[in-house]
Write a protein that holds these residues in place. Structure first.
Motif, PDB file in Angstrom:
ATOM      1  N   PHE A 127      97.783  35.293  63.914  1.00  0.00           N
ATOM      2  CA  PHE A 127      98.036  35.826  65.262  1.00  0.00           C
ATOM      3  C   PHE A 127      96.728  36.063  66.007  1.00  0.00           C
ATOM      4  CE2 PHE A 127      97.463  40.628  65.606  1.00  0.00           C
ATOM      5  CZ  PHE A 127      96.718  40.772  64.453  1.00  0.00           C
ATOM      6  N   LEU A 128      95.613  35.903  65.288  1.00  0.00           N
ATOM      7  CA  LEU A 128      94.345  36.256  65.894  1.00  0.00           C
ATOM      8  C   LEU A 128      93.214  35.612  65.086  1.00  0.00           C
ATOM      9  CD1 LEU A 128      92.397  38.391  67.382  1.00  0.00           C
ATOM     10  CD2 LEU A 128      93.154  39.982  65.631  1.00  0.00           C
ATOM     11  N   GLN A 129      92.226  35.053  65.796  1.00  0.00           N
ATOM     12  CA  GLN A 129      91.005  34.595  65.128  1.00  0.00           C
ATOM     13  C   GLN A 129      89.858  35.506  65.549  1.00  0.00           C
ATOM     14  OE1 GLN A 129      93.141  31.957  66.169  1.00  0.00           O
ATOM     15  NE2 GLN A 129      93.608  31.691  63.998  1.00  0.00           N
ATOM     16  N   ARG A 130      89.137  35.973  64.537  1.00  0.00           N
ATOM     17  CA  ARG A 130      88.040  36.880  64.846  1.00  0.00           C
ATOM     18  C   ARG A 130      86.879  36.489  63.941  1.00  0.00           C
ATOM     19  NH1 ARG A 130      87.290  41.955  62.734  1.00  0.00           N
ATOM     20  NH2 ARG A 130      85.892  43.251  63.955  1.00  0.00           N
ATOM     21  N   ASN A 131      85.713  36.311  64.524  1.00  0.00           N
ATOM     22  CA  ASN A 131      84.562  35.811  63.775  1.00  0.00           C
ATOM     23  C   ASN A 131      84.959  34.557  62.986  1.00  0.00           C
ATOM     24  OD1 ASN A 131      83.431  38.179  64.732  1.00  0.00           O
ATOM     25  ND2 ASN A 131      83.910  39.301  62.838  1.00  0.00           N
ATOM     26  N   SER A 132      85.687  33.692  63.631  1.00  0.00           N
ATOM     27  CA  SER A 132      86.233  32.451  63.060  1.00  0.00           C
ATOM     28  C   SER A 132      87.013  32.672  61.755  1.00  0.00           C
ATOM     29  CB  SER A 132      85.139  31.395  62.874  1.00  0.00           C
ATOM     30  OG  SER A 132      84.186  31.829  61.924  1.00  0.00           O
ATOM     31  N   ILE A 160     100.036  43.850  71.215  1.00  0.00           N
ATOM     32  CA  ILE A 160      99.237  45.039  71.510  1.00  0.00           C
ATOM     33  C   ILE A 160      98.075  45.138  70.518  1.00  0.00           C
ATOM     34  CG2 ILE A 160      99.280  47.567  71.568  1.00  0.00           C
ATOM     35  CD1 ILE A 160     102.236  47.347  72.459  1.00  0.00           C
ATOM     36  N   VAL A 161      98.386  44.927  69.241  1.00  0.00           N
ATOM     37  CA  VAL A 161      97.335  44.997  68.210  1.00  0.00           C
ATOM     38  C   VAL A 161      96.280  43.928  68.483  1.00  0.00           C
ATOM     39  CG1 VAL A 161      96.851  44.620  65.754  1.00  0.00           C
ATOM     40  CG2 VAL A 161      98.802  46.035  66.441  1.00  0.00           C
ATOM     41  N   LYS A 162      96.732  42.731  68.834  1.00  0.00           N
ATOM     42  CA  LYS A 162      95.803  41.631  69.088  1.00  0.00           C
ATOM     43  C   LYS A 162      94.817  42.011  70.202  1.00  0.00           C
ATOM     44  CE  LYS A 162      95.633  36.788  70.423  1.00  0.00           C
ATOM     45  NZ  LYS A 162      96.335  35.539  70.607  1.00  0.00           N
ATOM     46  N   LYS A 163      95.361  42.542  71.292  1.00  0.00           N
ATOM     47  CA  LYS A 163      94.488  42.922  72.420  1.00  0.00           C
ATOM     48  C   LYS A 163      93.506  44.015  72.006  1.00  0.00           C
ATOM     49  CE  LYS A 163      97.096  41.304  76.349  1.00  0.00           C
ATOM     50  NZ  LYS A 163      98.529  41.178  75.969  1.00  0.00           N
ATOM     51  N   GLU A 164      93.982  44.949  71.236  1.00  0.00           N
ATOM     52  CA  GLU A 164      93.097  46.044  70.813  1.00  0.00           C
ATOM     53  C   GLU A 164      92.019  45.547  69.845  1.00  0.00           C
ATOM     54  OE1 GLU A 164      92.902  49.227  71.880  1.00  0.00           O
ATOM     55  OE2 GLU A 164      94.408  48.673  73.374  1.00  0.00           O
ATOM     56  N   THR A 176      91.510  51.553  66.119  1.00  0.00           N
ATOM     57  CA  THR A 176      92.207  50.462  66.809  1.00  0.00           C
ATOM     58  C   THR A 176      93.708  50.501  66.548  1.00  0.00           C
ATOM     59  OG1 THR A 176      90.251  49.092  66.621  1.00  0.00           O
ATOM     60  CG2 THR A 176      92.330  47.954  67.007  1.00  0.00           C
ATOM     61  N   MET A 177      94.084  50.738  65.319  1.00  0.00           N
ATOM     62  CA  MET A 177      95.508  50.757  65.000  1.00  0.00           C
ATOM     63  C   MET A 177      96.198  51.996  65.582  1.00  0.00           C
ATOM     64  SD  MET A 177      95.856  47.881  63.602  1.00  0.00           S
ATOM     65  CE  MET A 177      97.605  47.986  63.250  1.00  0.00           C
ATOM     66  N   GLN A 182      99.921  54.078  69.637  1.00  0.00           N
ATOM     67  CA  GLN A 182     100.154  54.961  70.775  1.00  0.00           C
ATOM     68  C   GLN A 182     100.581  54.162  72.005  1.00  0.00           C
ATOM     69  OE1 GLN A 182      96.417  57.058  70.840  1.00  0.00           O
ATOM     70  NE2 GLN A 182      97.169  58.707  69.498  1.00  0.00           N
ATOM     71  N   LYS A 183      99.970  52.983  72.186  1.00  0.00           N
ATOM     72  CA  LYS A 183     100.373  52.141  73.322  1.00  0.00           C
ATOM     73  C   LYS A 183     101.818  51.671  73.157  1.00  0.00           C
ATOM     74  CE  LYS A 183      96.249  50.506  75.480  1.00  0.00           C
ATOM     75  NZ  LYS A 183      95.247  49.462  75.653  1.00  0.00           N
TER      76      LYS A 183
END
Lengths: 399, 159
Positions: A127-132, A160-164, A176-177, A182-183
């Motif tokens: 659902f998300l790539q971060r630092n490849s 929501i988690v992805k954006k955070e 972050t979680m 909360q959002k």
């Protein structure tokens, strides 16, 4: 689906003989448990938004239920209505198998003996790539009061988690979680406003019982147990009494602690907020809610809060699988038993590169755990997610 | 109402002010056959006897994960002139035994506002204190009345 009491849907069966004596024996074990009506029904839609993912080989198995599953027929006459539920096997297309860390997942989500299905499951591989690095999202949500808060979590929480996470400084997972939950809670609470503005269109596509009567339901909520799995870490955020358990080298390690009102630290927190825990058919906040944290439940704020507790666990070569489930499983199946069952299924499939076999093993594990919960008279909805954590390419010879 | 000598009884009163005229509030509240409009804990409601007038009995099922699944309730009194409604709980799988509530609706001193007063008495169940019992019942009654307020006020906005 008329005339059906209780169901599991769309269990994945191997299309071709995949292997093996162990799989065959597993099948036999599955068959020994009380059989479950299996229904193909899209009342609870499988998460299919990921375009690289498709459902494969969905075979419908039909068998009959023991009559004693209809527990409260003496109480309510319309109790013998159809029940349905869904099992998803998130299989992987050829395109996806180019990635080395495609997760193997099995999920089952059934209504069981309950009148209404209020559990929801959310599966978002990559659902998300971060630092490849690929990150995967898994969530189980157990609604109470109605299904719409759990449904909303299923629809929205991964986004929501992805954006955070995308704006997260270094590895501040806890913060972050907590912010994400909360959002999510805010979105659920503002549902009323959305309704008035949008005229009950967009956010209401999953129509539920209560929205027809009144646009505002303060007394509805959901648990949320969410895991983000990265190549190095397992982040588990929990709010309520669903649970995540890691199976590591045969040992069951809980990665979350249930939020029950009589948990000593939660009891103190509730009392300090001015609330009370009353033993009224079990420990309940103000005598009403049998958990101390949840998404939604506005009427019990600030005693019931949406803040999750977050654990961050380093992955090791000994990690076998992660089990997320609602209390429909955990009320009747101890952590150790669940791990043993899942482990047995995974070992049967081996840890090789055969992604189909691994997928089926996870699906078998999820289904077998669900059947076990029903066989042990679980009275609730049962939702189970099993994620294979074995590192395939590095660790092929391990089992 | 039957109450055994040694049985502990308790009661309390919940008051809710609503920014809507009395006729509107009363029109929602008086519907003994349709409490779902504002009571969020109610999942279904069926009349077991009567037509919704005095003496009618309803069977209410409640939403999931509450310490009850159904309740049998009788409408003892419904006075459309003085705006009084009295309801008794006569059965169910919950712990509110010998519960009776009286709801009265007044025009508030301020213009276009309504005050709803709901009083109840109930047996204190074994294992609980008076305070716990009223706190539990106050939570349910308060939640219902707040919800009645929100619904009435929303209907005002829409008209």
């Amino acid at each position: 689906m008329a005339g059906i009491c209780c169901g599991v849907v769309g269990e994945t069966e191997p299309a071709a003989p995949v292997d093996s004596t162990s799989r065959a024996s597993l099948r036999r074990r599955l068959d020994l448990l009380p059989s479950i009506k299996i229904v193909a029904d899209s009342a609870v839609a499988p998460p299919l938004e990921n375009c690289r993912k498709r459902q494969k080989r969905e075979t419908v198995v039909l068998s009959t239920l023991p009559g004693n599953l209809d527990l409260d027929s003496n109480v309510r006459s319309e109790n013998k209505k159809a029940r349905s539920a869904v099992t998803n096997s998130n299989s992987v297309t050829e395109a996806e198998s180019f990635f080395s860390d495609v997760p193997k997942i099995g999920t089952t989500s059934v209504c069981g003996r309950r009148r209404d299905m209020e559990d929801a499951v959310s599966i978002h591989p990559s659902f998300l790539q971060r630092n490849s690095e690929n990150h995967h999202f898994y969530g189980v949500f157990d609604g109470h009061g109605c299904s719409h808060v759990a449904e909303k979590c299923r629809e929205r929480l991964h986004d929501i988690v992805k954006k955070e996470v995308e704006v997260m400084a270094s590895d501040e997972w806890t913060e972050t979680m907590v912010k994400s939950f909360q959002k999510m809670d805010k979105e659920v609470s503002q549902r009323e406003c959305n309704l008035v503005v949008n005229g009950a269109t967009r956010s209401m596509k999953n129509s539920c019982r209560c929205e027809l009567q009144s646009p505002q339901c303060d007394a509805v909520g959901s648990t949320a147990v969410v895991s983000v799995v990265t190549p190095e870490k397992i982040i588990v955020s929990n709010c309520g009494d669903s649970r995540a358990v890691l199976c590591r080298n045969g040992v069951a390690i809980p990665l979350s602690v249930d939020h029950k009102p009589d948990r000593p630290d939660e009891l103190i927190r509730i009392q300090q907020a001015g609330g009370r825990v009353i033993y009224w058919d079990g420990a309940r906040v103000l005598g009403v809610l049998a958990m101390s944290r949840a998404i939604g439940d506005n009427y019990l704020k600030p005693y019931v809060i949406p803040d999750p507790e977050v654990t961050v666990t380093d992955r090791t070569d000994e990690d076998e699988c992660l089990i997320l489930a609602s209390d429909g499983l955990w009320d009747v199946v101890p952590n150790e038993t669940a791990c043993g069952v899942a482990r047995m299924c995974l070992r049967g499939a081996g840890a090789g590169d055969d992604s189909d076999a691994a997928h089926n093993a996870c699906s078998d594990a999820a289904l077998l755990l669900t059947k076990l919960a029903l066989a042990r008279q679980s009275s609730d909805n049962v939702s189970v997610v099993v994620v294979d954590l074995r590192k395939r390419r590095n660790n092929q010879a391990s089992s | 109402m039957k109450t055994s000598q040694e049985q502990h009884v308790c009661g309390s009163t919940v008051v809710q002010t609503i920014n809507a005229p009395l006729p509107l509030v009363w029109s929602i509240l008086r519907r003994f056959d349709n409490p779902k409009t504002f009571k969020h804990f109610v999942k279904t409601c069926k009349l077991r006897s009567g037509d919704g007038g005095e003496g009618s009995v309803r069977e209410v099922t409640v939403v999931s994960d509450l310490p009850a699944s159904f309740s049998l309730e009788r409408l003892d009194e419904l006075d459309d002139e003085s705006h009084v409604m009295v309801i008794s709980i006569i059965g169910g799988d919950h712990r509110l035994v010998n519960y009776q509530s009286k709801t009265t609706v007044f025009v508030a001193a301020e213009e276009e506002k309504t005050v709803v007063v709901e009083s109840y008495v109930v047996d204190v169940p074994e294992g609980n204190t008076e305070e716990e019992t009223t706190l539990f019942a106050d939570t349910i009654v308060g939640c219902n009345l707040r919800s009645l307020a929100k619904l009435s006020e929303k209907m005002m906005e829409l008209t």
